[in-house]
Design a protein around this motif. Structure first.
Motif, PDB file in Angstrom:
ATOM      1  N   LEU A 174     -51.236 -22.555  46.368  1.00 26.46           N
ATOM      2  CA  LEU A 174     -52.188 -22.801  47.459  1.00 26.46           C
ATOM      3  C   LEU A 174     -52.910 -21.529  47.881  1.00 26.46           C
ATOM      4  CD1 LEU A 174     -49.619 -24.904  49.473  1.00 26.46           C
ATOM      5  CD2 LEU A 174     -51.561 -25.831  48.215  1.00 26.46           C
ATOM      6  N   THR A 175     -54.070 -21.753  48.475  1.00 27.77           N
ATOM      7  CA  THR A 175     -54.843 -20.614  48.972  1.00 27.77           C
ATOM      8  C   THR A 175     -55.579 -21.014  50.246  1.00 27.77           C
ATOM      9  OG1 THR A 175     -56.587 -19.039  48.424  1.00 27.77           O
ATOM     10  CG2 THR A 175     -56.791 -21.195  47.411  1.00 27.77           C
ATOM     11  N   ILE A 191     -55.657 -24.814  54.185  1.00 28.53           N
ATOM     12  CA  ILE A 191     -54.878 -24.603  52.959  1.00 28.53           C
ATOM     13  C   ILE A 191     -55.265 -25.676  51.928  1.00 28.53           C
ATOM     14  CG2 ILE A 191     -52.549 -24.799  51.972  1.00 28.53           C
ATOM     15  CD1 ILE A 191     -51.469 -23.338  54.351  1.00 28.53           C
ATOM     16  N   LYS A 192     -55.479 -25.249  50.707  1.00 26.95           N
ATOM     17  CA  LYS A 192     -55.749 -26.182  49.610  1.00 26.95           C
ATOM     18  C   LYS A 192     -55.359 -25.495  48.297  1.00 26.95           C
ATOM     19  CE  LYS A 192     -60.555 -25.070  50.695  1.00 26.95           C
ATOM     20  NZ  LYS A 192     -60.155 -24.063  51.662  1.00 26.95           N
ATOM     21  N   GLY A 193     -55.328 -26.239  47.219  1.00 25.57           N
ATOM     22  CA  GLY A 193     -54.894 -25.589  45.987  1.00 25.57           C
ATOM     23  C   GLY A 193     -54.741 -26.535  44.831  1.00 25.57           C
ATOM     24  N   MET A 194     -53.698 -26.289  44.020  1.00 27.04           N
ATOM     25  CA  MET A 194     -53.479 -27.165  42.859  1.00 27.04           C
ATOM     26  C   MET A 194     -51.994 -27.439  42.663  1.00 27.04           C
ATOM     27  SD  MET A 194     -53.961 -24.942  39.413  1.00 27.04           S
ATOM     28  CE  MET A 194     -53.335 -23.287  39.227  1.00 27.04           C
ATOM     29  N   LYS A 223     -40.747 -28.817  47.466  1.00 30.67           N
ATOM     30  CA  LYS A 223     -39.512 -28.053  47.186  1.00 30.67           C
ATOM     31  C   LYS A 223     -39.771 -26.580  46.922  1.00 30.67           C
ATOM     32  CE  LYS A 223     -36.181 -31.404  46.165  1.00 30.67           C
ATOM     33  NZ  LYS A 223     -35.993 -32.502  45.261  1.00 30.67           N
ATOM     34  N   HIS A 224     -40.943 -26.266  46.372  1.00 32.49           N
ATOM     35  CA  HIS A 224     -41.314 -24.861  46.183  1.00 32.49           C
ATOM     36  C   HIS A 224     -42.820 -24.785  46.032  1.00 32.49           C
ATOM     37  CE1 HIS A 224     -39.024 -26.498  42.694  1.00 32.49           C
ATOM     38  NE2 HIS A 224     -40.248 -26.596  42.227  1.00 32.49           N
ATOM     39  N   PHE A 225     -43.405 -23.768  46.612  1.00 31.79           N
ATOM     40  CA  PHE A 225     -44.852 -23.623  46.544  1.00 31.79           C
ATOM     41  C   PHE A 225     -45.208 -22.166  46.806  1.00 31.79           C
ATOM     42  CE2 PHE A 225     -45.337 -23.736  51.207  1.00 31.79           C
ATOM     43  CZ  PHE A 225     -44.175 -24.399  51.568  1.00 31.79           C
ATOM     44  N   ASN A 226     -46.466 -21.865  46.544  1.00 30.92           N
ATOM     45  CA  ASN A 226     -46.934 -20.497  46.691  1.00 30.92           C
ATOM     46  C   ASN A 226     -48.186 -20.530  47.556  1.00 30.92           C
ATOM     47  OD1 ASN A 226     -48.963 -18.407  45.730  1.00 30.92           O
ATOM     48  ND2 ASN A 226     -47.148 -17.636  44.693  1.00 30.92           N
ATOM     49  N   ILE A 227     -48.187 -19.736  48.632  1.00 33.52           N
ATOM     50  CA  ILE A 227     -49.404 -19.648  49.448  1.00 33.52           C
ATOM     51  C   ILE A 227     -49.888 -18.205  49.394  1.00 33.52           C
ATOM     52  CG2 ILE A 227     -50.481 -19.948  51.735  1.00 33.52           C
ATOM     53  CD1 ILE A 227     -48.337 -21.885  52.505  1.00 33.52           C
TER      54      ILE A 227
END
Ligand SMILES: Cc1cc2nc3c(=O)[nH]c(=O)nc-3n(C[C@H](O)[C@H](O)[C@H](O)COP(=O)(O)OP(=O)(O)OC[C@H]3O[C@@H](n4cnc5c(N)ncnc54)[C@H](O)[C@@H]3O)c2cc1C
Length: 360
Positions: free
Chosen positions: A101-102, A145-148, A251-255
């Protein structure tokens, strides 16, 4: 001339370093029937033990070159390794998917372009109306926040993986020696690795998987390899807000470059930072929570319940990782400052191919 198989069974290979890279190389080579000795001084304090285990392969945006080739090969090899290792730990798994995410519009446009151009069914854009994004925006009290989402990427529990590899290596009768190698040299066609206690271990080949310390063992005049230490930090935060349920998050993500792993309703792990340093600084909390401009109160008031770090090695002047045949019977496989867990299967395959060619 002896057959390849005879050579395999006879050849003794010493692997210096028992992090994920040393263990994976030992596993790959023991499958081929070599006699393996793996040597490490303090394997519990290495960077592999600090890793969060995120496998960011398919979401890598540069779909060409060596780095992509290694990722692609690892993505293909991981399911085979999991099937094999499950016999030693049935719970070992790669938990998919992985979300990146960004909050930056330019970066989001790049993600959109990447997905559009690659037409990969395993990647999808997550816009504001996605259920994942709704929960994340709600928890972090943001709107932008949005992303893939990548259905092929995920997370493996790094500690559990290391322990399972230990069981597998024991089963394969791989010899483990505790000790620090201070010197290697070649004598009468054999390699001699000398420990700090002056013990000499003879072998036909040596593989250097000892991260930063690999350069201490090679001849700097013949091999111009430079490695810099890179600090990686992570922490577990405990929050105290009855309104927030961290288990409602993925469960896991990246911002914005920070990896986030909710552990329970009120605990989450955040990692990792990249600094050219060998010691963590005091402001870990600040560094690891700077992924959004305005932190929600539950995060601001969160308390660090655990924190840890690992020192990784980053090649200076060349791409990561360093995989080279340095001399007859001497291979270096190191410089994994990021993604060592992800890349271990492809890199150990590379080493095995070099050894097969050498012995052929
Ligand atoms: C906080 C953090 C989070 C991370 N998260 C991820 C992630 O999510 N996904 C991912 O893919 N990667 C992640 N990484 C990166 C990953 O951990 C590294 O790329 C990987 O662990 C490198 O493994 P290694 O075997 O090369 O090194 P290490 O694990 O550091 O192992 C090197 C070993 O060599 C031994 N050694 C050194 N010198 C000698 C000697 N002279 N004689 C004998 N033994 C010696 C050391 O004791 C050590 O055990 C993370 C790293 C950190 C720190």
């Amino acid at each position: 001339m002896k057959s390849l198989k005879e050579n395999f069974q006879k050849a003794h290979i010493v692997i210096i370093g028992s992090g994920i890279i040393g263990k994976f190389n030992a596993s790959e080579l023991s499958e081929l029937g070599f006699q393996i000795t793996i040597i490490d001084s303090t394997q519990l304090q290495n960077s592999s033990n600090a890793a969060l285990g995120l496998l960011m392969g398919n979401m890598y945006q540069k779909r060409r070159g060596r780095s992509w080739d290694l990722r692609k090969q690892s993505i293909e090899l991981w399911p085979q390794w999991i099937t094999l290792l499950k016999k030693f730990n049935y719970e070992l798994n790669i938990e998919k998917p992985l979300i990146q995410l960004t909050t930056n519009d330019e970066k989001f446009k790049k993600l959109e372009k990447f997905i559009y151009e690659n037409n990969d069914q395993n990647l999808q854009i997550l816009k504001k109306d996605s259920i994942f994004i709704k929960y994340i925006n709600k928890a972090f009290q943001t709107k932008n926040i949005k992303g893939m989402i990548s259905f092929q990427d995920g997370r493996i529990n790094a500690l559990s993986l290391l322990q399972t590899l230990d069981k597998y290596l024991k089963h394969k009768k791989v010899n483990y020696l505790q000790g620090e190698i201070i010197k290697i040299r070649k004598s009468n066609g054999q390699w001699i690795s000398t420990t700090r206690n002056n013990e000499n271990i003879k072998s036909d080949m040596v593989i250097l998987c000892n991260s930063l310390k690999a350069i201490d063992l090679i001849d700097s005049l013949s091999h111009n390899i430079k490695l810099k230490p890179v600090l990686g930090q992570a922490m577990e935060i405990e929050i105290n807000d009855a309104e927030v349920d961290l288990l409602s998050l993925p469960k896991h993500f990246n911002i914005n470059g920070k990896n986030i792993i909710p552990k329970s309703k009120n605990k989450l792990i955040i990692g990792s930072t990249d600094e050219f340093s060998t010691m963590p600084e005091e402001n870990t909390f600040e560094k690891l929570t700077n992924f959004i401009d305005k932190k929600p109160n539950w995060l601001m008031q969160g308390k660090i319940s655990k924190k840890w770090f690992g020192i990784r090695s980053r090649p200076d002047g060349e791409a990561s990782p360093i995989m080279k045949n340095l001399e007859d019977g001497l291979i270096i496989c190191t410089g994994f400052y990021k993604n060592g867990i992800l890349l271990a299967p492809a890199c150990s395959k590379w080493v095995a191919e070099k050894i097969k060619n050498y012995l052929n």
